[in-house]
Design an enzyme around this catalytic site. Structure first.
Site, PDB file in Angstrom:
ATOM      1  N   ASN A  10      38.960  42.793  40.745  1.00 45.94           N
ATOM      2  CA  ASN A  10      37.877  42.354  39.729  1.00 45.94           C
ATOM      3  C   ASN A  10      37.384  42.752  41.020  1.00 45.94           C
ATOM      4  O   ASN A  10      36.505  42.953  41.407  1.00 45.94           O
ATOM      5  CB  ASN A  10      37.652  40.940  40.308  1.00 45.94           C
ATOM      6  N   TRP A  11      36.752  44.598  39.789  1.00 47.90           N
ATOM      7  CA  TRP A  11      35.804  44.873  40.120  1.00 47.90           C
ATOM      8  C   TRP A  11      34.203  44.266  40.118  1.00 47.90           C
ATOM      9  O   TRP A  11      33.571  45.114  40.418  1.00 47.90           O
ATOM     10  CB  TRP A  11      35.829  46.717  40.042  1.00 47.90           C
ATOM     11  N   LYS A  12      34.284  43.629  39.520  1.00 51.60           N
ATOM     12  CA  LYS A  12      32.742  42.833  39.414  1.00 51.60           C
ATOM     13  C   LYS A  12      32.348  44.580  38.637  1.00 51.60           C
ATOM     14  O   LYS A  12      32.446  44.807  38.187  1.00 51.60           O
ATOM     15  CB  LYS A  12      32.357  42.402  41.092  1.00 51.60           C
ATOM     16  N   HIS A  97      34.521  32.794  36.094  1.00 56.11           N
ATOM     17  CA  HIS A  97      34.319  33.246  37.918  1.00 56.11           C
ATOM     18  C   HIS A  97      33.388  31.941  38.071  1.00 56.11           C
ATOM     19  O   HIS A  97      32.160  32.151  37.720  1.00 56.11           O
ATOM     20  CB  HIS A  97      34.131  34.956  37.747  1.00 56.11           C
ATOM     21  N   GLU A  99      30.781  33.012  39.963  1.00 56.76           N
ATOM     22  CA  GLU A  99      29.277  33.920  39.874  1.00 56.76           C
ATOM     23  C   GLU A  99      28.354  33.819  38.025  1.00 56.76           C
ATOM     24  O   GLU A  99      28.179  33.487  38.019  1.00 56.76           O
ATOM     25  CB  GLU A  99      30.175  35.647  39.986  1.00 56.76           C
ATOM     26  N   GLU A 169      39.814  29.526  43.109  1.00 53.23           N
ATOM     27  CA  GLU A 169      38.859  30.195  44.791  1.00 53.23           C
ATOM     28  C   GLU A 169      37.781  29.335  45.127  1.00 53.23           C
ATOM     29  O   GLU A 169      36.783  28.781  44.333  1.00 53.23           O
ATOM     30  CB  GLU A 169      38.292  31.614  43.650  1.00 53.23           C
ATOM     31  N   GLY A 175      33.771  37.360  48.703  1.00 55.05           N
ATOM     32  CA  GLY A 175      32.957  37.976  49.457  1.00 55.05           C
ATOM     33  C   GLY A 175      32.134  37.718  51.174  1.00 55.05           C
ATOM     34  O   GLY A 175      31.395  38.529  51.099  1.00 55.05           O
ATOM     35  N   SER A 216      38.307  36.551  49.562  1.00 61.52           N
ATOM     36  CA  SER A 216      37.947  37.383  51.056  1.00 61.52           C
ATOM     37  C   SER A 216      39.463  37.615  51.108  1.00 61.52           C
ATOM     38  O   SER A 216      39.978  38.134  52.131  1.00 61.52           O
ATOM     39  CB  SER A 216      37.134  36.555  51.941  1.00 61.52           C
ATOM     40  N   GLY A 237      38.830  40.754  45.062  1.00 57.69           N
ATOM     41  CA  GLY A 237      37.121  41.094  45.003  1.00 57.69           C
ATOM     42  C   GLY A 237      37.074  42.435  45.218  1.00 57.69           C
ATOM     43  O   GLY A 237      37.416  43.850  45.306  1.00 57.69           O
TER      44      GLY A 237
HETATM   45  C1  PEP Z   1      36.288  36.893  44.010  1.00 64.67           C
HETATM   46  O1  PEP Z   1      34.969  37.437  42.983  1.00 64.67           O
HETATM   47  O2  PEP Z   1      37.378  36.604  42.836  1.00 64.67           O
HETATM   48  C2  PEP Z   1      36.814  37.178  44.793  1.00 64.67           C
HETATM   49  C3  PEP Z   1      38.059  36.771  45.097  1.00 64.67           C
HETATM   50  O3  PEP Z   1      36.118  37.982  45.680  1.00 64.67           O
HETATM   51  P1  PEP Z   1      36.463  38.564  47.042  1.00 64.67           P
HETATM   52  O4  PEP Z   1      38.026  39.195  47.169  1.00 64.67           O
HETATM   53  O5  PEP Z   1      35.145  39.657  47.464  1.00 64.67           O
HETATM   54  O6  PEP Z   1      36.223  37.397  47.996  1.00 64.67           O
END
Ligand code: PEP
Length: 256
Positions: A10-12, A97, A99, A169, A175, A216, A237
């Protein structure tokens, strides 16, 4: 039997088109055309989807989007319909998600409409569920995830679905660079699996669902998660923006 692992990037909202194209080319080079042992899905932002779709032609790497709107067409300024995602050869779409739930006030009902729209349009939804720090502290992690999951799957016709991915998640580790303990994730996976078994049957759960962990994960921690019997992969992410990190995660998954 353990399922084939799936690793989703997921490159957001991090990359412009030129940067996305560079990253995709690097990943194709490093992963080879066929990551056979692992399903790999890339979710760039909307604008480069068409370009990335062309780059992925002839490879086994799949394309996903980061969101979807539930109507097929109409007066919905700024939204992206399932038909548009199909036109760009997307097979997967992230839905709900944290976010989007937090920053754009997406409700369980909206997430449910998006899941239904995805399934009805032959897209595989990646449904994100997870508790906040406050909810965990209040001892509500299981009840929160259960409520999100039941709402997201309401009236979803399983026999229309190609597959459904559930991404557990924990919101408070996203993050941060610090994932939860793998056993902690596994405990939630046991709960999610049990819920799906009750909602459908173990056979249908097995046929239609994979349950993955996100939060993470990096190339160092990946194996500890994939070792857990019920963790079918990861939504990644930050680490998915770095070629070596993402390739490391995919390679770790290929060992299980
Ligand atoms: C995410 O936002 O779905 C995610 C897993 O991010 P990260 O790996 O940066 O925690």
């Amino acid at each position: 039997m353990p399922k084939k692992k799936i690793i989703i990037a997921n490159w957001k909202m991090n990359l412009i088109e030129a940067e996305t194209v560079l990253l995709v080319k690097e990943l194709i080079k490093e992963l080879g055309d066929s990551p056979e042992k692992v399903d790999v899905v890339l979710c760039p932002s909307f604008i480069p989807l068409d370009e990335v779709s062309k780059l992925l032609e002839g490879t086994n790497i799949k394309l996903g989007a980061q969101d979807i709107f539930w109507e097929t067409r109409g007066t919905y300024t700024g939204e992206i319909s399932p038909r548009m995602l199909q036109e760009w050869n997307c097979e997967y779409v992230i839905v709900g998600h944290s976010e989007r739930r937090q920053n754009f006030k997406e409700t369980d009902e909206m997430v449910n409409k998006k899941v239904i729209a995805a399934v009805e349009n032959d897209l595989i939804p990646i449904i994100c569920v997870g508790e906040t720090k406050a909810e965990r502290k209040a001892g509500k992690k299981k009840s929160v995830v259960k409520k999100q999951l039941l709402a997201a799957l309401k009236n979803v016709k399983l026999d229309r679905a190609k597959e459904i991915i559930i991404a557990y998640e924990p919101v408070w580790v996203i993050g941060t660079g610090k994932p939860v303990k793998p056993e902690d994730a596994e405990e939630m996976h046991v709960m999610v699996r049990g819920l799906l078994d009750k909602l459908y049957t173990p056979a249908l759960r097995d046929k239609y669902f994979r349950i993955i962990y996100g939060g993470s994960v990096d190339s160092k921690s990946a194996s500890d998660f994939f070792k857990q019997e019920l963790i079918d992969g990861s939504l990644v992410g930050g680490a998915s923006l770095l070629v070596n990190e993402f390739v490391g995660i995919v390679k770790a998954a290929a060992n299980y």
